[in-house]
Design a protein around this motif. Structure first.
Motif, PDB file in Angstrom:
ATOM      1  N   ALA A  26       0.814  -1.213   0.000  1.00 33.07           N
ATOM      2  CA  ALA A  26       0.000   0.000   0.000  1.00 33.07           C
ATOM      3  C   ALA A  26       0.848   1.265   0.000  1.00 33.07           C
ATOM      4  O   ALA A  26       0.337   2.352   0.187  1.00 33.07           O
ATOM      5  CB  ALA A  26      -0.935  -0.002   1.214  1.00 33.07           C
ATOM      6  N   GLY A  27       2.142   1.143  -0.206  1.00 35.99           N
ATOM      7  CA  GLY A  27       3.010   2.306  -0.209  1.00 35.99           C
ATOM      8  C   GLY A  27       3.434   2.699   1.193  1.00 35.99           C
ATOM      9  O   GLY A  27       2.761   2.365   2.178  1.00 35.99           O
ATOM     10  N   HIS A  28       4.541   3.407   1.286  1.00 37.31           N
ATOM     11  CA  HIS A  28       5.081   3.856   2.574  1.00 37.31           C
ATOM     12  C   HIS A  28       5.303   2.680   3.522  1.00 37.31           C
ATOM     13  O   HIS A  28       5.128   2.810   4.734  1.00 37.31           O
ATOM     14  CB  HIS A  28       4.177   4.903   3.235  1.00 37.31           C
ATOM     15  CG  HIS A  28       3.907   6.087   2.363  1.00 37.31           C
ATOM     16  ND1 HIS A  28       4.885   6.977   1.977  1.00 37.31           N
ATOM     17  CD2 HIS A  28       2.761   6.513   1.778  1.00 37.31           C
ATOM     18  CE1 HIS A  28       4.346   7.907   1.201  1.00 37.31           C
ATOM     19  NE2 HIS A  28       3.068   7.645   1.060  1.00 37.31           N
ATOM     20  N   GLY A  29       5.636   1.505   2.950  1.00 35.38           N
ATOM     21  CA  GLY A  29       5.933   0.344   3.778  1.00 35.38           C
ATOM     22  C   GLY A  29       4.725  -0.338   4.390  1.00 35.38           C
ATOM     23  O   GLY A  29       4.862  -1.251   5.200  1.00 35.38           O
ATOM     24  N   ARG A  30       3.540   0.098   3.997  1.00 31.62           N
ATOM     25  CA  ARG A  30       2.322  -0.512   4.549  1.00 31.62           C
ATOM     26  C   ARG A  30       1.847  -1.672   3.675  1.00 31.62           C
ATOM     27  O   ARG A  30       2.179  -1.749   2.500  1.00 31.62           O
ATOM     28  CB  ARG A  30       1.205   0.530   4.680  1.00 31.62           C
ATOM     29  CG  ARG A  30       1.522   1.618   5.706  1.00 31.62           C
ATOM     30  CD  ARG A  30       0.441   2.666   5.768  1.00 31.62           C
ATOM     31  NE  ARG A  30       0.304   3.301   4.455  1.00 31.62           N
ATOM     32  CZ  ARG A  30      -0.851   3.704   3.937  1.00 31.62           C
ATOM     33  NH1 ARG A  30      -1.969   3.535   4.594  1.00 31.62           N
ATOM     34  NH2 ARG A  30      -0.886   4.288   2.757  1.00 31.62           N
ATOM     35  N   THR A  31       1.060  -2.549   4.266  1.00 32.88           N
ATOM     36  CA  THR A  31       0.515  -3.711   3.559  1.00 32.88           C
ATOM     37  C   THR A  31      -0.973  -3.824   3.838  1.00 32.88           C
ATOM     38  O   THR A  31      -1.415  -3.657   4.978  1.00 32.88           O
ATOM     39  CB  THR A  31       1.211  -5.008   4.032  1.00 32.88           C
ATOM     40  OG1 THR A  31       2.611  -4.899   3.766  1.00 32.88           O
ATOM     41  CG2 THR A  31       0.671  -6.217   3.300  1.00 32.88           C
ATOM     42  N   VAL A  32      -1.759  -4.098   2.779  1.00 33.85           N
ATOM     43  CA  VAL A  32      -3.188  -4.358   2.931  1.00 33.85           C
ATOM     44  C   VAL A  32      -3.386  -5.860   3.000  1.00 33.85           C
ATOM     45  O   VAL A  32      -2.972  -6.593   2.092  1.00 33.85           O
ATOM     46  CB  VAL A  32      -3.998  -3.777   1.754  1.00 33.85           C
ATOM     47  CG1 VAL A  32      -5.453  -4.195   1.844  1.00 33.85           C
ATOM     48  CG2 VAL A  32      -3.869  -2.266   1.711  1.00 33.85           C
ATOM     49  N   HIS A  33      -3.993  -6.330   4.062  1.00 29.10           N
ATOM     50  CA  HIS A  33      -4.286  -7.754   4.230  1.00 29.10           C
ATOM     51  C   HIS A  33      -5.676  -8.016   3.644  1.00 29.10           C
ATOM     52  O   HIS A  33      -6.690  -7.841   4.316  1.00 29.10           O
ATOM     53  CB  HIS A  33      -4.219  -8.141   5.704  1.00 29.10           C
ATOM     54  CG  HIS A  33      -2.888  -7.858   6.329  1.00 29.10           C
ATOM     55  ND1 HIS A  33      -1.813  -8.712   6.168  1.00 29.10           N
ATOM     56  CD2 HIS A  33      -2.455  -6.818   7.075  1.00 29.10           C
ATOM     57  CE1 HIS A  33      -0.769  -8.203   6.796  1.00 29.10           C
ATOM     58  NE2 HIS A  33      -1.124  -7.055   7.352  1.00 29.10           N
ATOM     59  N   ALA A  34      -5.712  -8.425   2.368  1.00 33.44           N
ATOM     60  CA  ALA A  34      -6.988  -8.604   1.672  1.00 33.44           C
ATOM     61  C   ALA A  34      -7.677  -9.898   2.064  1.00 33.44           C
ATOM     62  O   ALA A  34      -8.901  -9.956   2.185  1.00 33.44           O
ATOM     63  CB  ALA A  34      -6.769  -8.565   0.158  1.00 33.44           C
ATOM     64  N   VAL A  35      -6.900 -10.960   2.237  1.00 35.85           N
ATOM     65  CA  VAL A  35      -7.447 -12.283   2.547  1.00 35.85           C
ATOM     66  C   VAL A  35      -6.531 -12.936   3.574  1.00 35.85           C
ATOM     67  O   VAL A  35      -5.314 -12.942   3.403  1.00 35.85           O
ATOM     68  CB  VAL A  35      -7.520 -13.168   1.277  1.00 35.85           C
ATOM     69  CG1 VAL A  35      -7.987 -14.572   1.616  1.00 35.85           C
ATOM     70  CG2 VAL A  35      -8.423 -12.545   0.224  1.00 35.85           C
ATOM     71  N   SER A  36      -7.114 -13.475   4.624  1.00 38.19           N
ATOM     72  CA  SER A  36      -6.301 -14.130   5.662  1.00 38.19           C
ATOM     73  C   SER A  36      -6.918 -15.468   6.053  1.00 38.19           C
ATOM     74  O   SER A  36      -8.020 -15.522   6.592  1.00 38.19           O
ATOM     75  CB  SER A  36      -6.205 -13.240   6.908  1.00 38.19           C
ATOM     76  OG  SER A  36      -5.526 -12.041   6.608  1.00 38.19           O
ATOM     77  N   GLY A  37      -6.208 -16.553   5.737  1.00 38.11           N
ATOM     78  CA  GLY A  37      -6.607 -17.877   6.209  1.00 38.11           C
ATOM     79  C   GLY A  37      -7.855 -18.459   5.595  1.00 38.11           C
ATOM     80  O   GLY A  37      -8.564 -19.235   6.238  1.00 38.11           O
TER      81      GLY A  37
END
Length: 198
Positions: A26-37
């Motif tokens: 997601a930019g600036h070192g961020r991450t979007v967790h779209a799907v988990s498990g």
């Protein structure tokens, strides 16, 4: 999730996904967790529907099943073939057995190609097209099956069609390969209500 069971002759799982994780930068070192498990199992002849609000990861699940892009972790098995971790050429061949109909039909179609060539893309790549007469018959049948008049649309390009017509071309193209698994991401959203019902 809702599941409809078909009591057909083959109860083996056609598709199995285990512990899927899909993340996007997601930019600036961020991450979007779209799907988990996420895990699912679909038997041959079975229909599985995934319900949820907009942005909850339904499309991400569908795309990760076909490895576009591959999930960050977890496994996907199509029949006896594990898709996750396949070499590119092996994955390309496996994808002939699993088709995705996206929710944006216009961007899924090559704007330079005619409808007849778009619909015939799969058989032409995999060499199961038969002779020219067989090709024309199968293209016309596929177009009629999704409510399009072959004489009107087969020589047109996507920009000459409505969004609903483009969506039907995508459905015809996916079905023509007779895939073992068909993943549909809102495949009738661009169609009017009467055509959706059909």
């Amino acid at each position: 999730m809702t599941t409809t069971h078909d009591t057909g002759p083959d109860p083996r799982p056609a598709l199995v996904a285990e512990d899927l994780v899909v993340e996007y930068p997601a930019g600036h070192g961020r991450t979007v967790h779209a799907v988990s498990g996420v895990g699912l199992e679909v038997a041959a002849g079975e229909t599985l529907g995934i319900l949820g609000e907009s942005g909850c990861g339904k499309s991400s699940v569908g795309r990760s099943l076909i490895q576009l892009p591959p999930p960050g972790s977890g496994t996907v098995r199509l029949g006896t073939t594990t898709l996750t971790g396949l070499a590119p050429e092996e994955l390309r061949r496996a994808r002939a057995r699993i088709q995705l109909i996206t929710q944006d039909p216009v961007s899924a179609l090559n704007p330079r190609r005619k409808v007849k060539d778009l619909v015939w893309e799969g058989p032409s790549i995999w060499g199961n097209g038969g002779d020219t007469r067989d090709r024309d018959t199968r293209i016309d049948t596929a177009l009629r099956d999704v409510g399009l008049d072959p004489g009107t649309v087969r020589d047109r390009r996507p920009h000459e069609l409505s969004g609903g017509q483009c969506q039907r071309v995508c459905v015809a193209r996916a079905l023509l390969l007779e895939p073992e698994v068909l993943i549909c991401d809102e495949p009738v959203s661009s169609l009017d209500v009467s055509v959706q019902a059909q």
